[in-house]
Design an enzyme around this catalytic site. Structure first.
Site, mmCIF file in Angstrom:
data_model
loop_
_atom_site.group_PDB
_atom_site.id
_atom_site.type_symbol
_atom_site.label_atom_id
_atom_site.label_comp_id
_atom_site.label_asym_id
_atom_site.label_seq_id
_atom_site.Cartn_x
_atom_site.Cartn_y
_atom_site.Cartn_z
ATOM 1 N N ARG A 126 -17.749 18.823 9.615
ATOM 2 C CA ARG A 126 -16.619 17.825 9.759
ATOM 3 C C ARG A 126 -17.195 16.545 10.228
ATOM 4 O O ARG A 126 -16.717 15.475 9.604
ATOM 5 C CB ARG A 126 -15.894 18.282 11.218
ATOM 6 C CG ARG A 126 -14.926 17.589 11.566
ATOM 7 C CD ARG A 126 -13.936 18.386 12.644
ATOM 8 N NE ARG A 126 -12.743 17.452 13.011
ATOM 9 C CZ ARG A 126 -12.632 17.003 14.388
ATOM 10 N NH1 ARG A 126 -13.489 17.339 15.270
ATOM 11 N NH2 ARG A 126 -11.633 16.391 14.793
ATOM 12 N N HIS A 139 -16.012 13.112 8.413
ATOM 13 C CA HIS A 139 -15.273 11.977 8.928
ATOM 14 C C HIS A 139 -16.418 10.725 8.882
ATOM 15 O O HIS A 139 -15.902 9.590 8.777
ATOM 16 C CB HIS A 139 -15.523 12.147 10.904
ATOM 17 C CG HIS A 139 -14.160 12.972 11.028
ATOM 18 N ND1 HIS A 139 -13.716 13.130 12.111
ATOM 19 C CD2 HIS A 139 -13.511 13.971 10.370
ATOM 20 C CE1 HIS A 139 -12.588 13.877 12.234
ATOM 21 N NE2 HIS A 139 -12.642 14.590 10.915
ATOM 22 N N ASP A 140 -17.790 10.746 8.738
ATOM 23 C CA ASP A 140 -18.682 9.572 8.498
ATOM 24 C C ASP A 140 -18.218 9.025 7.090
ATOM 25 O O ASP A 140 -17.915 7.813 7.041
ATOM 26 C CB ASP A 140 -20.042 10.094 8.592
ATOM 27 C CG ASP A 140 -20.730 8.773 8.571
ATOM 28 O OD1 ASP A 140 -20.579 7.692 9.034
ATOM 29 O OD2 ASP A 140 -21.842 8.894 7.457
ATOM 30 N N ASP A 143 -22.531 6.200 5.664
ATOM 31 C CA ASP A 143 -23.562 5.320 6.195
ATOM 32 C C ASP A 143 -23.838 5.403 7.566
ATOM 33 O O ASP A 143 -24.504 4.830 8.171
ATOM 34 C CB ASP A 143 -22.922 3.781 6.129
ATOM 35 C CG ASP A 143 -21.718 3.782 7.144
ATOM 36 O OD1 ASP A 143 -21.016 4.558 7.528
ATOM 37 O OD2 ASP A 143 -21.429 2.480 7.172
ATOM 38 N N SER A 172 -22.292 5.402 10.269
ATOM 39 C CA SER A 172 -21.709 4.597 11.213
ATOM 40 C C SER A 172 -21.017 5.354 12.212
ATOM 41 O O SER A 172 -20.911 5.018 13.260
ATOM 42 C CB SER A 172 -20.723 3.475 10.566
ATOM 43 O OG SER A 172 -19.971 4.183 9.710
ATOM 44 N N GLU A 209 -17.186 3.857 16.006
ATOM 45 C CA GLU A 209 -16.371 4.887 15.413
ATOM 46 C C GLU A 209 -16.010 6.133 16.126
ATOM 47 O O GLU A 209 -15.199 6.730 16.123
ATOM 48 C CB GLU A 209 -17.155 5.025 14.164
ATOM 49 C CG GLU A 209 -16.489 4.689 12.877
ATOM 50 C CD GLU A 209 -17.199 4.797 11.894
ATOM 51 O OE1 GLU A 209 -17.540 3.899 11.108
ATOM 52 O OE2 GLU A 209 -17.298 6.201 11.050
ATOM 53 N N ASN A 248 -12.186 11.168 16.290
ATOM 54 C CA ASN A 248 -13.598 11.495 16.377
ATOM 55 C C ASN A 248 -13.897 12.058 17.596
ATOM 56 O O ASN A 248 -15.320 12.342 17.890
ATOM 57 C CB ASN A 248 -14.555 10.281 15.852
ATOM 58 C CG ASN A 248 -14.313 9.885 14.464
ATOM 59 O OD1 ASN A 248 -14.131 10.868 13.584
ATOM 60 N ND2 ASN A 248 -14.661 8.626 14.172
ATOM 61 N N HIS A 268 -12.037 24.088 6.169
ATOM 62 C CA HIS A 268 -11.414 24.735 6.995
ATOM 63 C C HIS A 268 -11.441 26.383 7.033
ATOM 64 O O HIS A 268 -10.960 27.172 7.702
ATOM 65 C CB HIS A 268 -10.029 24.286 6.990
ATOM 66 C CG HIS A 268 -9.859 22.983 7.453
ATOM 67 N ND1 HIS A 268 -8.703 22.244 7.392
ATOM 68 C CD2 HIS A 268 -10.880 22.037 8.171
ATOM 69 C CE1 HIS A 268 -8.673 21.103 7.779
ATOM 70 N NE2 HIS A 268 -10.066 20.919 8.373
ATOM 71 N N ASP A 325 -9.658 29.824 10.070
ATOM 72 C CA ASP A 325 -9.419 30.853 8.821
ATOM 73 C C ASP A 325 -9.120 31.958 9.793
ATOM 74 O O ASP A 325 -9.649 32.298 10.731
ATOM 75 C CB ASP A 325 -10.653 31.064 8.446
ATOM 76 C CG ASP A 325 -10.619 32.120 7.198
ATOM 77 O OD1 ASP A 325 -9.649 32.964 7.588
ATOM 78 O OD2 ASP A 325 -11.608 32.602 6.475
ATOM 79 N N ASP A 360 -16.186 31.122 2.693
ATOM 80 C CA ASP A 360 -16.114 32.021 1.902
ATOM 81 C C ASP A 360 -14.428 31.374 1.373
ATOM 82 O O ASP A 360 -13.736 30.586 1.756
ATOM 83 C CB ASP A 360 -16.087 33.288 2.045
ATOM 84 C CG ASP A 360 -15.112 33.783 3.337
ATOM 85 O OD1 ASP A 360 -14.293 33.044 3.549
ATOM 86 O OD2 ASP A 360 -15.311 34.898 3.601
HETATM 87 C C1 HEM Z 1 -7.665 16.122 4.354
HETATM 88 C C2 HEM Z 1 -7.230 16.325 5.818
HETATM 89 C C3 HEM Z 1 -7.958 16.727 7.048
HETATM 90 C C4 HEM Z 1 -7.138 17.039 8.053
HETATM 91 C C5 HEM Z 1 -5.680 16.317 8.462
HETATM 92 C C6 HEM Z 1 -8.001 17.524 8.972
HETATM 93 C C7 HEM Z 1 -7.894 17.932 10.294
HETATM 94 C C8 HEM Z 1 -8.760 18.536 10.894
HETATM 95 C C9 HEM Z 1 -8.243 18.814 12.506
HETATM 96 C C10 HEM Z 1 -7.067 18.484 13.000
HETATM 97 C C11 HEM Z 1 -9.282 19.840 13.100
HETATM 98 C C12 HEM Z 1 -9.282 20.445 14.332
HETATM 99 C C13 HEM Z 1 -10.120 19.114 15.160
HETATM 100 C C14 HEM Z 1 -10.180 19.601 16.893
HETATM 101 O O1 HEM Z 1 -9.215 20.363 17.197
HETATM 102 O O2 HEM Z 1 -10.897 19.014 17.468
HETATM 103 C C15 HEM Z 1 -10.120 19.787 11.768
HETATM 104 C C16 HEM Z 1 -11.372 20.689 12.082
HETATM 105 C C17 HEM Z 1 -12.168 20.755 10.869
HETATM 106 N N1 HEM Z 1 -12.173 20.087 9.909
HETATM 107 FE FE1 HEM Z 1 -10.738 19.084 8.983
HETATM 108 N N2 HEM Z 1 -9.231 18.020 8.165
HETATM 109 C C18 HEM Z 1 -9.251 17.420 7.062
HETATM 110 C C19 HEM Z 1 -9.995 17.678 6.030
HETATM 111 C C20 HEM Z 1 -11.199 18.068 6.258
HETATM 112 C C21 HEM Z 1 -12.146 18.267 5.290
HETATM 113 C C22 HEM Z 1 -12.200 17.421 4.035
HETATM 114 C C23 HEM Z 1 -13.412 18.905 5.840
HETATM 115 C C24 HEM Z 1 -14.704 19.298 5.141
HETATM 116 C C25 HEM Z 1 -15.419 18.566 4.118
HETATM 117 C C26 HEM Z 1 -13.074 19.232 7.061
HETATM 118 C C27 HEM Z 1 -13.672 19.927 7.870
HETATM 119 C C28 HEM Z 1 -13.277 20.550 9.224
HETATM 120 C C29 HEM Z 1 -14.005 21.527 10.033
HETATM 121 C C30 HEM Z 1 -15.422 22.259 9.475
HETATM 122 C C31 HEM Z 1 -13.485 21.548 11.015
HETATM 123 C C32 HEM Z 1 -14.031 22.597 12.276
HETATM 124 C C33 HEM Z 1 -14.798 21.821 13.203
HETATM 125 C C34 HEM Z 1 -15.378 22.333 14.558
HETATM 126 O O3 HEM Z 1 -15.192 23.695 14.517
HETATM 127 O O4 HEM Z 1 -16.037 22.024 15.404
HETATM 128 N N3 HEM Z 1 -11.752 18.799 7.320
HETATM 129 N N4 HEM Z 1 -9.791 19.079 10.830
#
Ligand code: HEM
Length: 331
Positions: free
Chosen positions: A64, A68-69, A76, A78, A87, A93, A191, A243, A253
């Protein structure tokens, strides 16, 4: 003489790489540090491996952080900069984790190669290794390096999609970064591990679009299960696996795609991927195929190329990932 031979060898190798077209990704390339910090990938792997053994949730956290970066202002680093309005202080973030592991890697790398390896490359390498670890060793992609660190970090420049956006709106944001719809569908496969806070799904459970009812696109059984974990009016913000396949919520997976196909997506954007005409077929193909991990790796490489800084006048190599070099520690 020895120096001359090695220079010629380097030249031949570079020409070979250019002429065969392998190993070149825009300004980035594989083995960028092979001459001046050849051990860097081993150092990163070692520190990351130790961190994963201590707490495997560093894998989703780092994936994540990388997203986000790269998504805001390019890859970069940042996001790593400390500051009252940097940021990392922007609301999406605030729950990003993994900064301490980056600090540990940077210290270990600096001991061997003084101000050679950028923090942006460290994020990319660490994330790659954590994807491998979270897949149980089933995948490993090569990630090109050569990014410089940015000098600007502002909460105001943070631009990330929200789970409430439509697929088309989200895709437009990816497109602005030269990431395709396919990249988007694959990257959201991030996710397949990690968690979300209840606050991101309360509307889906209790008051979807001000109807005072749950989101009809969520399986009612899942609504019931998640309501137990995220009670209405609770004073604490609990966490839920992204998941919902209990046997693989911590494993990289394909199961995330299988879950969203049966209305068991947790975040609204995840569920929309399976239901929207733009992405439904891709989701089905990924869910039924056996190449998700390889394709996810390719999409992560593409994400790692977003708005990369490669000209020294625009970037730098930091000494500490938390501060730019406009400070005495860097000289
Ligand atoms: C495209 C729109 C996306 C949205 C709206 C989104 C939104 C979110 C949100 C709301 C969370 C939970 C954050 C929290 O409760 O603190 C999350 C977690 C996460 N996101 Fe996304 N996400 C997106 C794309 C991505 C992408 C592209 C990736 C990977 C390249 C990603 C990887 C992750 C991971 C691995 C987590 C779990 C983080 C943790 O367990 O600490 N997300 N995301």
């Amino acid at each position: 003489m020895a120096v001359k031979i090695s220079t010629i060898e380097v030249l031949i190798l570079s020409l070979a790489l250019l002429s065969f077209g392998h190993g070149c990704y825009g300004q980035l390339r594989l083995g960028f540090y092979s001459q001046n910090c050849q051990n860097v990938e081993n150092i990163v792997s070692k520190v990351v491996g130790e961190a994963f053994i201590k707490d495997s949730s560093i894998a989703p956290a780092m994936i994540r952080l990388y997203f986000h970066d790269c998504f805001s202002n390019g890859c970069d680093a940042s996001l790593l900069l400390d500051g009252s309005n940097s940021e990392k202080k922007a609301s999406p973030n605030l729950s990003v984790r993994g900064y301490e592991v980056i600090d540990d890697i940077k210290s270990a790398v600096e001991k061997e190669c003084d101000r050679v390896v950028s923090c942006a490359d460290i994020i990319a390498l660490a994330t790659r290794d954590l994807v491998t670890l979270a897949s149980g060793g089933k995948t490993r992609y090569e990630i090109p390096t050569g990014r410089l660190d940015g000098k600007i970090s502002s909460a105001l420049l943070v631009d990330l999609p929200s789970p409430k956006m439509t697929v088309a709106e989200t895709a437009a944001k990816f497109d602005q970064r030269k990431l395709s719809l396919t990249d988007m569908v694959l990257l959201l496969g991030g996710h397949t591990i990690g968690v979300t806070h209840c606050s991101f799904i309360m509307d889906r459970l209790y008051n979807f679009q001000n109807t005072q009812k749950p989101d009809p696109s969520m399986d009612p059984k899942l609504v019931e299960e998640l309501s137990g974990k995220c009670p209405k009016g609770s004073s604490t913000d609990g966490i839920i696996n992204l998941d919902q396949n209990a046997t693989s919520s911590n494993t990289m997976d394909v199961s995330f795609y299988k879950e969203i196909k049966v209305s068991r997506g947790v975040l609204h954007i995840d569920q929309k991927l399976a239901n929207d005409d733009l992405t439904r077929k891709m989701v089905t193909d990924i869910a039924n195929g056996n190449d998700f991990l390889v394709r996810f790796g390719q999409a992560m490489v593409n994400l790692g190329s977003v708005r990369v800084i490669s000209k020294p006048k625009d970037g730098e190599i930091r000494r500490s990932c938390r501060s730019t070099c406009n400070n005495p520690l860097c000289v």
